[in-house]
Design an enzyme around this catalytic site. Structure first.
Site, short mmCIF file in Angstrom:
data_model
loop_
_atom_site.label_atom_id
_atom_site.label_comp_id
_atom_site.label_asym_id
_atom_site.label_seq_id
_atom_site.Cartn_x
_atom_site.Cartn_y
_atom_site.Cartn_z
N ALA A 1 0.85 -1.20 0.00
CA ALA A 1 0.00 0.00 0.00
C ALA A 1 0.88 1.24 0.00
O ALA A 1 1.98 1.24 0.56
CB ALA A 1 -0.89 -0.02 1.23
N GLY B 1 0.97 -5.16 0.89
CA GLY B 1 -0.13 -5.34 -0.06
C GLY B 1 0.30 -6.00 -1.36
O GLY B 1 -0.51 -6.62 -2.05
N GLU C 1 0.21 -9.52 -0.63
CA GLU C 1 -1.21 -9.87 -0.48
C GLU C 1 -1.87 -10.04 -1.85
O GLU C 1 -2.71 -10.92 -2.05
CB GLU C 1 -1.92 -8.81 0.39
N GLU D 1 4.42 -4.74 7.44
CA GLU D 1 3.51 -3.75 8.05
C GLU D 1 3.83 -3.50 9.53
O GLU D 1 3.72 -2.38 10.02
CB GLU D 1 2.05 -4.23 7.92
C1 LIG Z 1 10.39 -1.73 -1.50
C2 LIG Z 1 11.68 -1.20 -0.92
C3 LIG Z 1 12.43 -2.29 -0.16
C4 LIG Z 1 12.44 -0.72 -2.18
O1 LIG Z 1 13.66 -0.26 -1.95
P1 LIG Z 1 14.51 0.43 -3.15
O2 LIG Z 1 14.42 -0.36 -4.39
O3 LIG Z 1 15.85 0.64 -2.55
O4 LIG Z 1 13.77 1.81 -3.48
P2 LIG Z 1 13.40 3.04 -2.56
O5 LIG Z 1 14.34 4.14 -2.83
O6 LIG Z 1 13.22 2.63 -1.15
O7 LIG Z 1 11.96 3.39 -3.14
C5 LIG Z 1 11.79 4.01 -4.37
C6 LIG Z 1 10.66 4.97 -4.26
O8 LIG Z 1 9.47 4.24 -4.01
C7 LIG Z 1 8.84 4.70 -2.84
N1 LIG Z 1 8.12 3.60 -2.19
C8 LIG Z 1 8.55 2.36 -1.98
N2 LIG Z 1 7.61 1.64 -1.34
C9 LIG Z 1 6.58 2.47 -1.15
C10 LIG Z 1 5.30 2.32 -0.54
N3 LIG Z 1 4.88 1.15 -0.02
N4 LIG Z 1 4.49 3.39 -0.49
C11 LIG Z 1 4.86 4.56 -1.03
N5 LIG Z 1 6.05 4.77 -1.64
C12 LIG Z 1 6.88 3.73 -1.68
C13 LIG Z 1 9.99 5.26 -1.99
O9 LIG Z 1 9.51 6.13 -1.02
C14 LIG Z 1 10.80 5.93 -3.07
O10 LIG Z 1 10.16 7.14 -3.42
P3 LIG Z 1 11.03 8.51 -3.65
O11 LIG Z 1 10.01 9.54 -3.95
O12 LIG Z 1 11.93 8.17 -4.83
O13 LIG Z 1 11.80 8.72 -2.39
C15 LIG Z 1 11.47 -0.02 0.06
O14 LIG Z 1 11.04 1.10 -0.67
C16 LIG Z 1 10.44 -0.32 1.10
O15 LIG Z 1 10.76 -0.92 2.10
N6 LIG Z 1 9.18 0.11 0.89
C17 LIG Z 1 8.10 -0.01 1.87
C18 LIG Z 1 7.56 -1.42 1.93
C19 LIG Z 1 6.45 -1.53 2.95
O16 LIG Z 1 6.59 -1.17 4.11
N7 LIG Z 1 5.29 -2.05 2.53
C20 LIG Z 1 4.13 -2.21 3.37
C21 LIG Z 1 3.19 -1.07 3.15
S1 LIG Z 1 1.76 -1.12 4.21
C22 LIG Z 1 0.70 -2.20 3.38
O17 LIG Z 1 1.02 -2.73 2.36
C23 LIG Z 1 -0.66 -2.34 3.99
C24 LIG Z 1 -1.47 -3.42 3.36
O18 LIG Z 1 -1.40 -4.59 4.09
#
Ligand SMILES: CC(C)(COP(=O)(O)OP(=O)(O)OC[C@H]1O[C@@H](n2cnc3c(N)ncnc32)[C@H](O)[C@@H]1OP(=O)(O)O)[C@@H](O)C(=O)NCCC(=O)NCCSC(=O)CCO
Length: 252
Positions: free
Chosen positions: A63, A108, A111, A131
């Site tokens: 998400a 997500g 999921e 999460e």
């Molecule tokens: C997915 C990860 C491990 C990727 O890492 P990497 O390839 O090193 O890239 P990043 O620089 O971290 O990310 C690039 C860019 O994408 C944005 N981003 C990544 N994931 C998300 C997200 N879930 N929501 C919004 N934006 C996201 C990140 O901020 C960067 O944006 P910029 O503008 O360029 O800064 C790593 O990104 C990671 O760990 N992401 C989060 C994963 C996570 O916690 N997922 C659970 C979300 S809650 C959920 O899903 C609820 C439903 O059950």
């Protein structure tokens, strides 16, 4: 549909999550676009198998966390409901689905992959439900689908630690069906999808229904549904052809 791309290559339909610079994070727009893309492929009689994958480095990072800042109790509930209903819908469409996991499948994103019938992952992929590291827990069906796929102990560990696991480990615990090098991912997925696309759509549809419903109902009810379904599958053209072909082969 900006956040999702659709490619029809009958008998296969391909859906690409398309926010690569945000690792295909699921926002409100992507939920709408993905539903529309799946609907389109479900209604198209030429499409027999649907493959969902991600553009760029990730399958899907879950998400969209940037939306979380503005959520309150009620809107969080509504966002979770919308996301979960999309996953429920995908799980229960009458056509086989394959998640082609080309990189991170997190939150997500995992999921979504779990809502598909089969998962093939690139060796380099990492899977997880992180999460808990945000102080929340999976809200798009993950708590329920993960236990059904890998059992309670491992599911608890993944959800309570939020740790990512590599694709090979995911294969070992039954979270993905197959792991292949990234360069072979599309070829292997296509080959599996074509094998399934060649099978009877009526039988495939009933298998999906029996397996998905069967996990949640008493075994006798499931067994009765299986027997009843034979009445339907035997009246299909594919069954007539398949059985005739068996006897033709014996003659030659
Ligand atoms: C997915 C990860 C491990 C990727 O890492 P990497 O390839 O090193 O890239 P990043 O620089 O971290 O990310 C690039 C860019 O994408 C944005 N981003 C990544 N994931 C998300 C997200 N879930 N929501 C919004 N934006 C996201 C990140 O901020 C960067 O944006 P910029 O503008 O360029 O800064 C790593 O990104 C990671 O760990 N992401 C989060 C994963 C996570 O916690 N997922 C659970 C979300 S809650 C959920 O899903 C609820 C439903 O059950």
């Amino acid at each position: 549909m900006d956040t999702v791309q659709l490619k029809k290559e009958p008998p296969l339909g391909w859906i690409y999550l398309n926010r690569p610079d945000k690792r295909n994070a699921i926002n409100d727009q992507l939920i709408k676009d993905l539903r529309q893309a799946v609907d389109d492929l479900v209604l198209d009689d030429q499409i027999k198998v649907i493959v969902i994958t991600g553009n760029g480095k990730a399958f899907c990072a879950g998400a969209d966390i940037t939306q979380f800042k503005s959520l309150n109790g009620l809107t969080a509930w509504e966002f979770a409901r919308k996301g979960r209903e999309l996953m429920d819908y995908i799980e229960n469409i009458p056509k086989p689905t394959i998640a082609m996991i080309n990189g991170y499948a997190l939150g997500g994103g995992l999921e979504l992959a779990m809502a598909c019938d089969i998962r093939i992952a690139a060796e380099e992929s990492q899977l997880g439900l992180p999460e808990i590291t945000l102080g929340i827990y999976p809200g798009f069906g993950g708590t329920q689908r993960l236990i059904r796929l890998i059992g309670k102990g491992k599911a608890m560990e993944m959800m309570m630690t939020g740790d990512m696991i590599p694709a090979k480990e995911a294969e070992r615990i039954g979270l993905v069906n197959k792991v292949v090098p990234l360069v072979d991912l599309e070829k292997e997925t296509r080959s599996l999808a074509m094998k399934i696309a060649d099978k009877s759509p009526v039988a495939l549809r009933i298998i999906k229904l029996l397996v998905n419903q069967g996990l949640d109902i008493p075994i006798l009810a499931g067994l009765n549904m299986e027997s009843l379904g034979w009445g339907v599958v035997f009246s299909s053209e594919e069954a007539k052809r398949g059985i005739d072909a068996f006897f033709e082969r014996k003659k030659s």
